[in-house]
Motif scaffolding. Sequence first.
Motif, short mmCIF file in Angstrom:
data_model
loop_
_atom_site.label_atom_id
_atom_site.label_comp_id
_atom_site.label_asym_id
_atom_site.label_seq_id
_atom_site.Cartn_x
_atom_site.Cartn_y
_atom_site.Cartn_z
N THR A 167 0.82 -1.22 0.00
CA THR A 167 0.00 0.00 0.00
C THR A 167 0.85 1.26 0.00
N GLU A 168 2.18 1.12 0.15
CA GLU A 168 3.06 2.27 0.24
C GLU A 168 3.64 2.67 -1.12
N LEU A 242 7.03 -0.84 3.77
CA LEU A 242 6.39 -1.48 2.63
C LEU A 242 5.32 -2.50 3.03
N PHE A 243 5.57 -3.23 4.10
CA PHE A 243 4.63 -4.25 4.58
C PHE A 243 4.58 -4.17 6.10
N ILE A 255 14.48 0.94 -1.89
CA ILE A 255 13.12 0.41 -1.95
C ILE A 255 13.07 -0.90 -2.72
N GLU A 256 13.71 -0.94 -3.90
CA GLU A 256 13.72 -2.19 -4.65
C GLU A 256 14.47 -3.29 -3.92
N THR A 257 15.48 -2.90 -3.13
CA THR A 257 16.21 -3.89 -2.34
C THR A 257 15.30 -4.49 -1.29
N ALA A 258 14.51 -3.65 -0.61
CA ALA A 258 13.59 -4.15 0.40
C ALA A 258 12.52 -5.04 -0.23
N LEU A 259 12.03 -4.67 -1.40
CA LEU A 259 11.06 -5.51 -2.08
C LEU A 259 11.68 -6.86 -2.46
#
Length: 348
Positions: A167-168, A242-243, A255-259
Amino acid sequence: MPITNPTAHPTDRIDRIKACASGRWREIFVRLGMPETHFLRPNKSCPLCGGRDRFTFFANEADGGWLCRRCGHGDGIELVRRFCSASFPQTLEKLETVLGLPHPNERYSRRRFDLKSARQAEEARLAALAEVWERAQRLCVPVAHTETNPALRYLKSRGLGECDRSTELRWLADEPYWETDEKTGRPVKVASYPVMLARATDEAGRLVALHRTYLTAAGEKAPVSAAKKMSAGAMGNALVRLFPASNLLCLSEGIETALSVHMLTGLPAWSVISLSGFKRFDAVPVGLEKLLIYGDNDASFSGAAGAYELATRLRAKYPHLAVEVRIPTRVGEDWNDVWQRERLSLGR
């Protein structure tokens, strides 16, 4: 005559300086004697050690973050301290002078820091960010639209096409891109691009900043000098959550690393946005039992150093919290590189 004010608190001074310096660090560095060329593009010569192609100033970070592959990393206050060879109190005084703020050891000052005006400016900044976020669209769209959505195409190219559930993350089809004119120092609109937005919130879930990734219609990074930008303003403990955290939480830089960590582990993951975010992190959620810190394996060791520095600090402050650091085995890789190899091996 100046006197020492026993009621002045260093943390209040630091917060006030950072609030006023946000978005102005390049100007501050130049006024204190550092050549502007150090701060215009990544991989320039370092104002501290003079080494070529090793210094980067993160212009989109509110605290003036920087990185040198020899000198380490820090915020704007630390760069000024080291450049001026000053003590920490002397550094704060220099910054207060440049910013036009009163020194706490002055009984009288010709310059009064207008807290009401600063508060109104901050409220206006947050309202503008909220307006952008509200008109942005959720990434969750019918599968048929995936191929025409630049943000989803971008995530899919990184192996993250299933991360639209966060949702972020949102997107806008047309967002102006601004750069600073090197001659006038004024912002100039270069073009408009689709943009992926990530919301950075504080512990209470309030919007503090927006991270923008400018894209092409094909879902590639836009052909601009800084395709990723963070909105100006004091960050505090703002993170891209993010979650929702459970009793376990993963933490990483980008951000992409966390995803990617989320895809690898199935666990909730947050992004501290950049390496300097590891220094800021102090928002351990209530009920958290274990924190996994995923650092990048930079050739300079800066990613690993930042991860272990955070782990050391958290273990000392939260002795009952289990903390682990995880670094990719291959030099030069982050966790998206690891996930890309893993998903290919799984045929995904």
